[in-house]
Design an enzyme around this catalytic site. Structure first.
Site, PDB file in Angstrom:
ATOM      1  N   HIS A   1       1.047  -1.148  -0.065  1.00  0.00           N
ATOM      2  CA  HIS A   1       0.031  -0.053   0.257  1.00  0.00           C
ATOM      3  C   HIS A   1       1.066   1.090  -0.038  1.00  0.00           C
ATOM      4  O   HIS A   1       2.059   1.190   0.381  1.00  0.00           O
ATOM      5  CB  HIS A   1      -0.881  -0.056   1.298  1.00  0.00           C
ATOM      6  CG  HIS A   1      -2.064   1.157   1.428  1.00  0.00           C
ATOM      7  ND1 HIS A   1      -1.543   2.430   1.568  1.00  0.00           N
ATOM      8  CD2 HIS A   1      -3.240   0.838   1.306  1.00  0.00           C
ATOM      9  CE1 HIS A   1      -2.794   2.953   1.603  1.00  0.00           C
ATOM     10  NE2 HIS A   1      -3.959   2.159   1.384  1.00  0.00           N
TER      11      HIS A   1
ATOM     12  N   LYS B   1     -10.999  -0.655  10.008  1.00  0.00           N
ATOM     13  CA  LYS B   1     -11.260  -1.932   9.329  1.00  0.00           C
ATOM     14  C   LYS B   1     -11.422  -3.082  10.167  1.00  0.00           C
ATOM     15  O   LYS B   1     -11.677  -4.426   9.583  1.00  0.00           O
ATOM     16  CB  LYS B   1      -9.807  -2.447   8.592  1.00  0.00           C
ATOM     17  CG  LYS B   1      -9.410  -1.185   7.809  1.00  0.00           C
ATOM     18  CD  LYS B   1      -8.105  -1.538   6.629  1.00  0.00           C
ATOM     19  CE  LYS B   1      -7.642  -0.562   5.956  1.00  0.00           C
ATOM     20  NZ  LYS B   1      -8.650   0.009   4.907  1.00  0.00           N
TER      21      LYS B   1
ATOM     22  N   ASP C   1       2.789  -4.799   8.007  1.00  0.00           N
ATOM     23  CA  ASP C   1       1.578  -3.746   7.703  1.00  0.00           C
ATOM     24  C   ASP C   1       0.607  -4.757   8.212  1.00  0.00           C
ATOM     25  O   ASP C   1       0.379  -5.730   7.249  1.00  0.00           O
ATOM     26  CB  ASP C   1       1.776  -3.121   6.792  1.00  0.00           C
ATOM     27  CG  ASP C   1       0.297  -2.510   6.528  1.00  0.00           C
ATOM     28  OD1 ASP C   1      -0.551  -2.430   7.239  1.00  0.00           O
ATOM     29  OD2 ASP C   1       0.008  -1.751   5.282  1.00  0.00           O
TER      30      ASP C   1
ATOM     31  N   GLN D   1      -4.702  -5.625   6.918  1.00  0.00           N
ATOM     32  CA  GLN D   1      -5.765  -6.514   6.613  1.00  0.00           C
ATOM     33  C   GLN D   1      -5.714  -7.860   7.219  1.00  0.00           C
ATOM     34  O   GLN D   1      -6.241  -8.854   6.598  1.00  0.00           O
ATOM     35  CB  GLN D   1      -5.477  -6.697   5.061  1.00  0.00           C
ATOM     36  CG  GLN D   1      -5.559  -5.330   4.361  1.00  0.00           C
ATOM     37  CD  GLN D   1      -6.897  -4.735   4.148  1.00  0.00           C
ATOM     38  OE1 GLN D   1      -7.827  -5.352   4.415  1.00  0.00           O
ATOM     39  NE2 GLN D   1      -7.073  -3.499   3.615  1.00  0.00           N
TER      40      GLN D   1
ATOM     41  N   CYS E   1      -4.697   2.386  -3.706  1.00  0.00           N
ATOM     42  CA  CYS E   1      -3.365   2.902  -3.101  1.00  0.00           C
ATOM     43  C   CYS E   1      -2.342   1.984  -3.316  1.00  0.00           C
ATOM     44  O   CYS E   1      -1.689   1.704  -2.289  1.00  0.00           O
ATOM     45  CB  CYS E   1      -3.763   3.421  -1.592  1.00  0.00           C
ATOM     46  SG  CYS E   1      -5.051   4.615  -0.928  1.00  0.00           S
TER      47      CYS E   1
END
Length: 434
Positions: free
Chosen positions: A149, A252, A226, A229, A392
């Site tokens: 991202h 999220k 990261d 997700q 993104c």
């Protein structure tokens, strides 16, 4: 639970925990909406998730009865707000199996969390007395991947511009996996930090990081993942993951916008210089100089997102009540179903893994020569909400030779009927543009 027809070859397990999707959906007020005269079909949870009543009620209750600033007052409201805020920190720490709540830094989102680490490197690079693990200069390297991202690309580009370090990256295979064939040449003794996405927001790829982690440890670098997700969708154990930092964002995972998390190993956070200066992050202040509080306060300057953090704690409670393993398997079965169903749509090209192994419930695709924005508009007219654009992640789009993609993404409230609505809607798109 909504019945899911598992494609041939997809294993089925009797011991997998289940939950009633219809009962879960009843907790989300927005899911009862209609869009353009059709029932809402929300397939954009990788962008942001919806919020259950249990989280909305906690947010409302905090503002209605406990609103005050934290860590500043001895009055009742201030004490209540502080206890709720720090209680949320403890819930988040337990949710990711962090050894201590003090390793959890509340941020605005994942982007801010990554920038805190990057700017800590930048600030340390200006100080000869700083911990050498954080000092960067010409000859040093930062490693990311082509799959990232933008929030895990741009901060490192800027850091390298400021320090003279070099940015390098893992490429992506045609199958949408990280290409680790050059691992030993890419991650070397010159590498100071490797920062990678755990689950791709555009390809759905779940990156198995064990080989990379072993190499990072071998060369003495640091590892940031990261997990924007992954934390909302998978059981998370930072001890087992063996990263030095992870970042994720509340919106999220059923919480409000404006709240995120930076988790870091305690000794690394203690060695990092502050990034933001102001109230609450100090130990002492004189007109000549200041000294700084221990983490996490050192990285939480000013009034924090108090109510949002408390609501994140409520979201953690909700997810724990259902069970992260149950959510993981629900999405795995949905993904298998969706890959099979989308495979029936003529001229549809899926980007990323085409099997439900090592991938999450995010599927990006192209439909013939129809522009993704046209796909999205037709689907919206039918009540089906997907995301279109570069997500993104423009380098990923460039890697696969497209300007944009259409993305459908799932969560604990997604049903097979909604996937069927997506497939029906894509058939309508084909009719419109044939």
């Amino acid at each position: 639970m909504t019945s899911i027809a598992i494609p041939p070859g997809m294993p089925q397990y009797d011991d997998v925990p289940r939950f009633d999707v219809a009962q879960v959906r009843a907790d989300f007020p927005i899911l009862s909406r209609e869009i353009n005269g059709h029932p809402l079909v929300y397939l954009d949870s990788a962008n942001t998730s919806h919020k259950p009543r249990q989280v909305l009620d906690v947010l409302d209750e905090h503002y209605a009865r406990h609103n005050a600033n934290v860590s500043r007052s001895v009055h009742t409201l201030g004490t209540e707000a502080t206890e709720a805020y720090e209680g949320a920190r403890a819930k988040v720490a337990a949710f990711i199996n962090a050894p201590s709540p003090d390793e959890v830094v509340f941020t605005k989102n994942s982007t801010e969390a990554i920038n805190i680490v990057a700017y800590a490197f930048s600030n340390a690079s200006l100080r000869p007395d700083a911990d050498p693990r954080f000092r960067l200069g010409p000859g040093d390297e930062v490693v990311i991947s082509e799959m990232e991202h933008h929030s895990n690309i741009v901060p490192w580009q800027l850091l390298c511009e400021r320090t003279g370090a070099t940015l390098r990256w893992f490429p992506v295979t045609d199958q949408g996996r990280l290409d680790e064939s050059g691992l030993d040449d890419l991650v070397t003794e010159r590498t100071k930090i490797v920062s990678l996405v755990h689950v791709s927001n555009i390809l759905g790829t779940v990156n198995a990081t064990s080989r990379i982690t072993a190499r990072v440890r071998e060369v003495g670098a640091l590892l940031l993942l990261d997990c924007s997700q992954s934390v909302p969708h998978l059981p998370m154990d930072v001890v087992d993951l063996d990263a030095d930092y992870i970042v994720f964002t509340g919106h999220k995972m059923l919480a409000p916008t404006g709240i995120g998390v930076l988790w870091g190993r305690a000794e690394l956070l203690a060695a990092m210089p502050p990034v933001f200066g102001g109230g609450s992050m100090i130990e002492t202040v004189t007109m000549a100089r200041s000294t700084f509080a221990a983490p996490p306060a050192r990285f939480e300057a000013g009034t924090p997102p108090i109510a949002e953090a408390v609501a994140l704690g409520a979201a953690v409670d909700y997810l724990n009540g259902i069970g992260m393993r149950a959510i993981q398997w629900h999405e795995k079965e949905l993904t298998a179903y969706a890959l099979d169903a989308l495979g029936t749509v003529p001229d549809l090209r899926i980007f990323g893994p085409t099997v439900p192994v090592g991938r999450g419930g995010t599927i990006s695709f192209a439909l013939g020569d129809v522009h993704p924005h046209d796909v999205g508009q037709v689907l919206d007219s039918l009540g089906v909400q997907v995301r279109v654009g570069h997500h993104c992640a423009k380098p990923v789009c460039s890697r696969f030779g497209v300007p944009a993609m259409t993305r459908a993404s799932f969560y604990l409230y997604t049903t097979t009927e909604e996937i069927d609505s997506l497939v029906t809607g894509l058939e309508q798109v084909r009719k419109v543009f044939d």
